[in-house]
Design an enzyme around this catalytic site. Structure first.
Site, PDB file in Angstrom:
ATOM      1  N   ASN A   1      11.488  35.798 -51.695  1.00 25.63           N
ATOM      2  CA  ASN A   1      11.735  35.197 -50.390  1.00 25.63           C
ATOM      3  C   ASN A   1      10.626  34.198 -50.082  1.00 25.63           C
ATOM      4  OD1 ASN A   1      13.728  37.171 -50.210  1.00 25.63           O
ATOM      5  ND2 ASN A   1      12.417  38.565 -49.073  1.00 25.63           N
TER       6      ASN A   1
ATOM      7  N   TYR B   1      17.358  29.133 -34.744  1.00 30.09           N
ATOM      8  CA  TYR B   1      17.583  28.176 -35.830  1.00 30.09           C
ATOM      9  C   TYR B   1      18.511  27.064 -35.352  1.00 30.09           C
ATOM     10  CZ  TYR B   1      16.213  31.745 -39.382  1.00 30.09           C
ATOM     11  OH  TYR B   1      15.574  32.683 -40.146  1.00 30.09           O
TER      12      TYR B   1
ATOM     13  N   TYR C   1      13.243  25.598 -36.728  1.00 30.05           N
ATOM     14  CA  TYR C   1      13.094  27.050 -36.642  1.00 30.05           C
ATOM     15  C   TYR C   1      11.914  27.401 -35.734  1.00 30.05           C
ATOM     16  CZ  TYR C   1      11.724  31.754 -38.114  1.00 30.05           C
ATOM     17  OH  TYR C   1      11.378  33.067 -38.127  1.00 30.05           O
TER      18      TYR C   1
ATOM     19  N   GLU D   1      14.369  34.603 -31.728  1.00 30.02           N
ATOM     20  CA  GLU D   1      14.218  33.818 -32.944  1.00 30.02           C
ATOM     21  C   GLU D   1      15.368  32.823 -32.999  1.00 30.02           C
ATOM     22  OE1 GLU D   1      13.578  34.711 -37.692  1.00 30.02           O
ATOM     23  OE2 GLU D   1      15.120  35.821 -36.606  1.00 30.02           O
TER      24      GLU D   1
ATOM     25  N   GLU E   1      13.809  27.238 -46.301  1.00 32.97           N
ATOM     26  CA  GLU E   1      13.809  28.653 -46.665  1.00 32.97           C
ATOM     27  C   GLU E   1      14.575  28.849 -47.968  1.00 32.97           C
ATOM     28  OE1 GLU E   1      14.979  31.421 -43.731  1.00 32.97           O
ATOM     29  OE2 GLU E   1      13.880  30.445 -42.104  1.00 32.97           O
TER      30      GLU E   1
END
Length: 293
Positions: free
Chosen positions: A79, A123, A112, A121, A218
């Protein structure tokens, strides 16, 4: 199988709890480690940056001059998330980006960030690889910003890692539909005020305190490369944010009177009330929409 969006949340949240090297606040460049560039965050060349990797694959993150950063990752494992922007974020920043984005597998290119009070959170996904984040979220509506259509979505994270430790919190999404085609040159402008206002119209209200706000790349169990330059400013010409569903918490427009918290109180063409109930004040998200906050 755990969804890509679920795993990416864990990735991005880990950044806030990582130890920061002593030289991370300025001049962070290419720091080599066994699996690539060590995790870090801080400021570089006038911009805030955030970079995290679990070192399961090979990932190299490099800060360039100004708002530029580059990222290469491989190994089809692990990740990672990194990018440049600002700390703190804001509800009405206009953000431009340009460069190249070439994912092979699961990946996002997105504005983000995080807010507190409440913990959110968020996006604004401009492009993605093989996984569409809309497939794992509840659609609340749609909005047109800067001439592009976005799906508005929301998910709940129950007792998951966050910038404030393990918490239950909401994720807010705007996912460009169709996405910008990855695989080479890419550029665009995100009027974040358009998105935050559209979210508010369907009852998705950001927190009053912002943490960082970046243009992030990401990846999860994939490979690829990105070279992105981030800047503030760009076109802010947008129609009033509209949703395919009515707001769940905001009151309907009125011809006058006192406006409750979260209600619309101004904007181009607005004919309703403009005075907020105490102690709230009318705050502009963009030229089309102001809200009692």
């Amino acid at each position: 199988m755990v969804s890509f969006s679920t795993l990416l949340v864990t990735v991005t949240l880990a950044v806030g709890s990582l130890a920061v090297p002593a030289n991370s606040t300025e001049g962070f460049g290419l720091l080599q480690a066994r699996a690539g560039t060590p995790s870090s965050e801080g400021t570089h060349s006038g911009f805030f940056y955030s970079w995290w990797t679990d070192n399961a694959g090979t990932a190299t993150y490099t800060n360039g001059n100004g708002g530029q950063y580059s990222l290469q990752w491989s190994g089809n494992a692990g990740n990672l998330v990194g990018g440049k922007g600002w700390n703190p974020g804001t509800t009405n920043r206009v953000i431009s980006y340009t460069g190249t984005y070439t994912p092979n597998g699961n990946s996002y290119l997105a504005v983000y960030g995080w807010t507190r009070s409440p913990l959110i959170e968020y996006y604004v996904v401009e492009s993605y690889g093989s996984y569409n984040p809309s497939s794992a979220a509840s659609k609340k509506g749609s909005v047109t910003c800067n001439g592009a259509s976005y799906d508005i979505l929301q998910t709940t994270r129950n007792q998951q890692p966050s910038i404030d430790g393990t918490q239950t919190f909401q994720q807010f999404w705007s996912v460009r539909n169709p996405k910008k085609n990855p695989g080479g040159a890419i550029s665009g402008t995100v009027d974040f005020g358009c998105h935050s206002a559209a979210w508010a119209q369907v009852g998705m209200n950001l927190g009053s305190s912002h943490y960082y706000q970046i243009v992030a790349t990401e990846g999860y169990q994939s490979s690829g490369s990105a070279s992105i330059t981030v800047s503030a400013g760009g076109s802010t010409t947008n129609p009033p944010p509209t949703s395919s569903q009515p707001p769940t918490t905001s009151p309907p427009p009125s011809s006058g009177g006192t406006v409750p918290r979260w209600g619309q109180c101004g904007g181009q063409g607005w004919t309703g009330g403009t005075t907020c109930v105490a102690p709230y004040t009318c705050q502009a998200a963009n030229q089309w929409y102001s809200q009692c906050l």
